[in-house]
Design an enzyme around this catalytic site. Structure first.
Site, mmCIF file in Angstrom:
data_model
loop_
_atom_site.group_PDB
_atom_site.id
_atom_site.type_symbol
_atom_site.label_atom_id
_atom_site.label_comp_id
_atom_site.label_asym_id
_atom_site.label_seq_id
_atom_site.Cartn_x
_atom_site.Cartn_y
_atom_site.Cartn_z
ATOM 1 N N SER A 7 0.842 -1.198 0.000
ATOM 2 C CA SER A 7 0.000 0.000 0.000
ATOM 3 C C SER A 7 0.871 1.238 0.000
ATOM 4 C CB SER A 7 -0.868 0.011 1.262
ATOM 5 O OG SER A 7 -1.535 1.256 1.389
ATOM 6 N N TYR A 39 -2.774 -0.736 10.561
ATOM 7 C CA TYR A 39 -2.805 -1.048 9.125
ATOM 8 C C TYR A 39 -1.475 -0.653 8.469
ATOM 9 C CZ TYR A 39 -4.342 -0.980 4.218
ATOM 10 O OH TYR A 39 -4.459 -1.187 2.867
HETATM 11 N N1 NAD Z 1 -8.577 -0.414 -1.799
HETATM 12 C C1 NAD Z 1 -7.505 0.345 -1.645
HETATM 13 O O1 NAD Z 1 -7.500 1.534 -1.845
HETATM 14 C C2 NAD Z 1 -6.224 -0.285 -1.219
HETATM 15 C C3 NAD Z 1 -5.112 0.537 -1.107
HETATM 16 C C4 NAD Z 1 -3.908 -0.013 -0.727
HETATM 17 C C5 NAD Z 1 -3.821 -1.374 -0.483
HETATM 18 N N2 NAD Z 1 -4.919 -2.158 -0.604
HETATM 19 C C6 NAD Z 1 -4.778 -3.557 -0.311
HETATM 20 O O2 NAD Z 1 -5.306 -4.326 -1.371
HETATM 21 C C7 NAD Z 1 -5.767 -5.550 -0.854
HETATM 22 C C8 NAD Z 1 -7.172 -5.798 -1.369
HETATM 23 O O3 NAD Z 1 -8.025 -4.807 -0.921
HETATM 24 P P1 NAD Z 1 -9.445 -4.497 -1.552
HETATM 25 O O4 NAD Z 1 -9.576 -3.052 -1.521
HETATM 26 O O5 NAD Z 1 -9.624 -5.197 -2.794
HETATM 27 O O6 NAD Z 1 -10.373 -5.087 -0.402
HETATM 28 P P2 NAD Z 1 -11.593 -6.114 -0.414
HETATM 29 O O7 NAD Z 1 -12.179 -6.100 0.943
HETATM 30 O O8 NAD Z 1 -12.487 -5.808 -1.558
HETATM 31 O O9 NAD Z 1 -10.900 -7.490 -0.660
HETATM 32 C C9 NAD Z 1 -10.133 -8.119 0.338
HETATM 33 C C10 NAD Z 1 -10.462 -9.582 0.347
HETATM 34 O O10 NAD Z 1 -9.609 -10.229 1.285
HETATM 35 C C11 NAD Z 1 -10.358 -11.226 1.934
HETATM 36 N N3 NAD Z 1 -9.781 -11.548 3.246
HETATM 37 C C12 NAD Z 1 -9.788 -10.833 4.364
HETATM 38 N N4 NAD Z 1 -9.218 -11.490 5.359
HETATM 39 C C13 NAD Z 1 -8.834 -12.682 4.864
HETATM 40 C C14 NAD Z 1 -8.199 -13.816 5.409
HETATM 41 N N5 NAD Z 1 -7.850 -13.866 6.701
HETATM 42 N N6 NAD Z 1 -7.960 -14.858 4.598
HETATM 43 C C15 NAD Z 1 -8.325 -14.821 3.303
HETATM 44 N N7 NAD Z 1 -8.932 -13.789 2.739
HETATM 45 C C16 NAD Z 1 -9.190 -12.719 3.514
HETATM 46 C C17 NAD Z 1 -11.733 -10.619 2.080
HETATM 47 O O11 NAD Z 1 -12.704 -11.635 2.279
HETATM 48 C C18 NAD Z 1 -11.892 -9.899 0.755
HETATM 49 O O12 NAD Z 1 -12.522 -10.700 -0.218
HETATM 50 C C19 NAD Z 1 -5.645 -5.478 0.643
HETATM 51 O O13 NAD Z 1 -4.452 -6.076 1.065
HETATM 52 C C20 NAD Z 1 -5.558 -4.001 0.875
HETATM 53 O O14 NAD Z 1 -4.903 -3.676 2.073
HETATM 54 C C21 NAD Z 1 -6.129 -1.623 -0.958
#
Ligand code: NAD
Ligand code: ZN
Length: 682
Positions: free
Chosen positions: A559, A572
């Site tokens: 991130s 986080y």
């Molecule tokens: N959305 C953003 O702006 C953003 C920015 C920086 C980083 N990220 C990172 O990208 C990744 C995906 O985020 P997203 O925005 O698509 O979120 P999201 O919530 O849409 O998807 C995350 C998925 O991870 C799964 N998950 C959670 N805990 C879990 C576990 N213990 N075991 C297996 N699966 C698990 C959830 O069920 C979900 O389907 C994350 O690591 C997040 O930190 C997102």
């Protein structure tokens, strides 16, 4: 003129093909072909014209459509017999079919077109039934044919498919007016009839009569007595053993070019491997012409009982792989002539492990699966032939003439160029939603097989089904913070596609809280899922990759917050910084195995993100004083490029990191944040 309406003859032929193709006892996958002759009105002259509809090259009877049929003028096709230059030049006749096409001709005519056209019957089926091939490959097949069918079915000695075989069968039919079909030595069956129903009845009668004869007259234990220690392991143990051996076996099958794998522990395979005669029979190889390109002439058989340890099995598999490659080279050298196509790779396509099952390989999952299905056909054929007689497949030299046939080579050369990630097996965690889901889609679109791992099996499977069949994507349940669950997900990946090449550590969640409100549970949860979770996934995956010896890619979705001190974000942000440093540490450690480890730093991906939908978005919107629905646009305005970041943008970066274009890049993070100066890498 009825140019756009399917003729009733063609419609009837398609319906018959579907019925025959629907039952695997009738023919192997994509094996065999059917035809019908009939009269239509020539749209040019208005006169009647006799046509031949015949299943074209490729495709399966069970799913045949009108576009899969070649349509030829029967008079012209039959006139080719007058200009046929003899068996030495029979391959040239395939190109000559183009001069016989009616209209645009439909699908490309296959090598078997001559047989269908030359036989003097309105409807012809050529099939590869296990029961028929069992008779066709029995040492005394000719005598058996007479015994089983009297004069109703005629024996045709082995001949490679082509114009000459067509002439042979046509002449047999003329000389045996009482016959309804023939057994093609070493190959399959052909049956005919004056109506479509009659042809179908005759085909089924030959197949069922052969099967009934085998059932009634087969000796007990056609594969010989049970071998001590070679019986199937109990199911749980068997799957665990298969998963433990799979990376080594895929590495062996991929020494010349990377392959996708398929595993089956069907009873038919376990029973074969548990019996005394399996080493002799496996060495004899398969027989039906369809098989050689898909299964190679023979499989690699682990010559250890199921009671051997994993370590002993792995060591022996490596030795056997060396021998297999030497023997394949020798086979090629024995038979290749100056104009033979170049050797296509020396690795086995089918690997048999007593007590465990069969691994089969191909350029994609469907090809790998069909190779396995073909070997099951071969086992059935061997059981039938050995039950009545002795299994006697065609000569090795003839197998080579099929495997390295110029016409087959030309087909391979015409294949489309593989997609950038073809043969690669990807595991994406948290892929039921948001960034992970977009990434899984992109990787699949670029040719890789994808395992979608997420907390909910149902959601994981639904996301996989959106991508395609289980040949392309499968869903598995995992909690990445649980080491056993991670091991099970990696095992499921390896059993689904043979191995693992590409891991995306994406699972995550976000609880934005200031320090004083961050509970110990908040801290633990985020660190368990993101820091520890990706450590566990990387560890279990790297073990597979190292055993495969095929390199690999591990990509972390870290991130912007791994670098940037975002507000109210201690748990986080710290977990993300942990992940980012894992990238550097593992890049340094795993490089010697050809495994690249890189990361992507997204920011502000609101659309599709479960993280944003489940409170974090509302919270951020409140912090920034905007409406939640406008959060994406708000983030865009903070960026240098003023663009909103979508899940697809992150997926693009993951794809690029895994392509050959970045083959020399490891330890890198790519920001995908539309430009945030505070998070520039330096
Ligand atoms: N959305 C953003 O702006 C953003 C920015 C920086 C980083 N990220 C990172 O990208 C990744 C995906 O985020 P997203 O925005 O698509 O979120 P999201 O919530 O849409 O998807 C995350 C998925 O991870 C799964 N998950 C959670 N805990 C879990 C576990 N213990 N075991 C297996 N699966 C698990 C959830 O069920 C979900 O389907 C994350 O690591 C997040 O930190 C997102
Ligand atoms: Zn055939």
């Amino acid at each position: 003129m009825e140019l756009n309406l399917m003729s009733t003859t063609a419609a009837e032929l398609i319906a018959r093909s579907h019925r025959l193709g629907a039952d695997p006892k009738n023919t192997n996958y994509a094996g065999g072909n059917t035809s019908a002759k009939g009269t239509e009105t020539d749209p040019v002259t208005g006169e009647p014209v006799e046509l031949l509809w015949v299943k074209g090259s490729g495709g399966d009877l069970g799913t045949l459509t009108e576009s899969g049929l070649a349509v030829l003028r029967l008079d012209r096709m039959r006139a080719l017999a007058d200009v046929y230059p003899g068996i030495a030049r029979e391959d040239e006749m395939v190109a000559a079919f183009d001069y016989c096409l009616h209209g645009k001709g439909g699908a490309a005519p296959s090598i078997d077109t001559a047989m269908h056209g030359l036989i003097d019957a309105a409807h012809v089926d050529h099939l590869h039934p296990d029961s028929g091939i069992a008779i066709a490959t029995a040492a005394d097949g000719e005598a058996l044919t007479r015994k089983i069918f009297g004069d109703r079915v005629v024996w045709v000695p082995w001949r490679r498919p082509g114009f000459q075989l067509g002439l042979d069968i046509a002449s047999i039919k003329t000389r045996n007016p009482q016959a309804v079909g023939c057994i093609l030595g070493g190959h399959g069956i052909t049956a005919w009839g004056e109506t479509s129903d009659e042809a179908e009845r005759n085909s089924l009668w030959i197949i069922d009569t052969a099967a009934a004869h085998i059932a009634e007259h087969s000796r007990a234990e056609p594969f010989g007595p049970a071998l001590d220690g070679y019986g199937g392991l109990p199911e749980g143990e068997r799957r665990a053993r298969a998963a433990a051996l799979a990376p080594t076996i895929r590495g062996i099958a991929s020494a010349d070019r990377p392959m996708v794998g398929h595993f089956t522990d069907a009873d038919v395979v376990l029973d074969f491997l548990a019996s005394a005669e399996h080493p002799r029979l496996a060495a004899l190889g398969t027989s039906c012409p369809d098989h050689f390109l898909r299964t190679k002439v023979k499989p690699l058989v682990l010559d250890l009982p199921a009671t051997a340890t994993v370590e002993e099995s792995i060591a022996r598999l490596h030795e056997l792989a060396v021998t297999y490659r030497e023997e394949y080279q020798a086979y090629y050298d024995r038979h290749a002539t100056a104009d033979s196509p170049a050797i296509r790779g020396k690795d086995p396509l089918v690997v048999l492990v007593p007590g465990v099952g069969m691994f089969s390989f191909g350029k994609d999952k469907q090809t790998a699966r069909v190779a396995g299905e073909f070997y099951v056909n071969a086992i059935n054929v061997m059981r039938g032939a050995e039950g009545l007689s002795t299994y006697a497949p065609i000569e090795e030299a003839e197998k080579f003439r099929i495997e390295y046939w110029a016409l087959e080579e030309a087909k391979l050369q015409r294949m489309p160029k593989p997609r950038p990630l073809a043969t690669r097996v990807a595991l994406v965690t948290g892929a039921a939603s948001g960034i992970g889901r977009a990434t899984a889609r992109r990787l699949a679109a670029e040719g890789s097989c994808v395992v979608i791992a997420d907390l909910s099996l149902e959601k994981a499977q639904a996301a996989a089904a959106e991508i395609g069949s289980t040949d392309v994507a499968v869903g598995v349940q995992v909690d990445v913070s649980d080491a056993d669950a991670v091991r099970a997900a990696v095992e499921a990946t390896v059993l689904a596609f043979g191995g693992l090449d590409l891991v995306v550590n994406n699972a995550g969640l976000s609880l934005s809280r200031p320090l004083l409100q961050t509970t110990e549970q908040d801290w633990d949860l985020q660190h368990d899922v993101m820091a520890k979770g990706s450590f566990l996934v990387s560890q279990a995956s790297a073990k597979v990759m190292i055993e495969q010896g095929m390199g690999g890619d591990i990509v972390y979705i870290s991130s912007k917050n791994s670098l940037f001190a975002g507000p109210n974000n201690v748990a986080y942000g710290a977990a993300k910084a942990d992940q980012a440093h894992q990238v550097r540490l593992l890049a340094a450690e795993l490089g010697e195995h050809g495994i690249k480890v890189n990361g992507v730093n997204p920011d502000g991906v609101v659309q599709g993100s479960g993280i944003f939908a489940s409170g974090w978005g509302a919270n951020r919107a409140a912090v920034y004083g905007v409406e939640e629905k406008d959060l994406g646009k708000f983030y865009a305005q903070r960026t240098i490029l003023k663009r909103e970041v979508l899940p697809e943008n992150i997926a693009n970066a993951v794809f690029v990191l895994c392509t050959a274009d970045l083959s020399h890049t490891t330890g890198l993070h790519i920001p995908v944040d539309a430009g945030v100066a505070a998070a520039f890498l330096r």
